[in-house]
Design an enzyme around this catalytic site. Structure first.
Site, PDB file in Angstrom:
ATOM      1  CG  HIS A   5      -2.068  -0.824   1.244  1.00  0.00           C
ATOM      2  ND1 HIS A   5      -1.980  -2.200   1.316  1.00  0.00           N
ATOM      3  CD2 HIS A   5      -3.394  -0.523   1.192  1.00  0.00           C
ATOM      4  CE1 HIS A   5      -3.203  -2.708   1.311  1.00  0.00           C
ATOM      5  NE2 HIS A   5      -4.077  -1.714   1.243  1.00  0.00           N
ATOM      6  CG  ASN A  27       4.440  -4.137   2.872  1.00  0.00           C
ATOM      7  OD1 ASN A  27       4.146  -3.071   3.396  1.00  0.00           O
ATOM      8  ND2 ASN A  27       3.562  -4.856   2.206  1.00  0.00           N
TER       9      ASN A  27
END
Length: 257
Positions: A131, A161
């Site tokens: 994201h 991440n």
């Protein structure tokens, strides 16, 4: 210094009402990408940009503007990723964040097929769907669902991440909770000649990721700059001027240092 931008408070409600199907489903019964009816011009969602002015990006092909309920994306059909994702955050929005995480990724049907990433591009790639506008920032269930658009994703090292990048996202939310007003956050990928591609549609893998944080009340701006690989710790933030030099993007047009 830029003046703080004041958002149209009714936008989130109006934007959510433009959906033709529920974003919670993410895909149609036939497995087709979710089709939404949100604005596709930044002029229709200026609240996500400081002083209502989008970043100035060097000219390049296949750029498309996309508005969502809680963020805006400049998308590149060449890399099939965002160029950047812009958010306006404040304490109220973070406190309202929906803690129930959606997990249904989808291809945004507003993008032409020959410009967008598809679910199959990430399958078996070894990269996570990272994201740019974090799901944890989303103030409503519909905004949360929208954040799982592949237009909001880049191929990201899995350990990075969930490690250093997750900490940067958490630290940004903590700052927003202490801030006295709006904080504008712009996140995006940086590619180099070494950047590989994944999947049948060739989604490009960024070499670096950045997150710019701009406090509209204090005028203070800084940026996180991280290599997209395993084991990279949170590095010392860089200045706004350094980020502009590295990316060639004027993120805060008219800002006075």
């Amino acid at each position: 210094m830029l003046r703080p931008a004041f958002a149209a408070l009714a936008f989130a409600t109006a934007a959510a009402s433009l959906f033709t199907v529920s974003t919670a489903d993410a895909r149609s019964s036939r497995g087709e990408p979710l089709r939404v009816e949100l604005p596709t011009r930044f002029a229709q969602c200026p609240q996500f940009f400081a002083n209502g002015q989008p970043p100035q990006v060097p000219r390049q092909p296949a750029l498309r503007e996309l508005c969502y309920e809680a963020f805006a994306i400049l998308h590149s059909g060449t890399t099939r990723t965002p160029v950047y994702v812009a958010q306006r955050l404040n304490r109220r929005l973070i406190e309202d964040a929906d803690e129930k995480r959606a997990d249904r990724f989808f291809a945004d049907a507003r993008l032409p097929r020959d410009e967008r990433a598809e679910l199959e591009d990430y399958k078996g790639s070894g990269y996570s769907r990272g994201h740019m506008a974090p799901a944890g920032d989303m103030p409503t269930s519909s905004a949360m669902a929208q954040s799982f658009s592949l237009a909001n994703m880049v191929p990201q090292n899995i350990q990075h991440n969930s490690g250093a990048w997750a900490k940067i996202e958490q630290d940004t939310r903590r700052y927003v909770l202490r801030a006295q007003g709006d904080v504008f956050v712009i996140t995006g990928p940086v590619f180099t000649r070494e950047s590989e591609r994944i999947g049948p549609h060739g989604v490009r893998v960024p070499t670096y990721l950045y997150k710019l944080v701009y406090d509209a009340i204090t005028g203070h701006a800084w940026a996180h700059w991280q290599a997209n690989h395993e084991g990279d710790r949170v590095s010392r933030p860089i200045s706004y001027a350094e980020l502009v030099e590295r990316t060639g993007i004027e993120f805060l047009p008219g800002r006075m240092d």
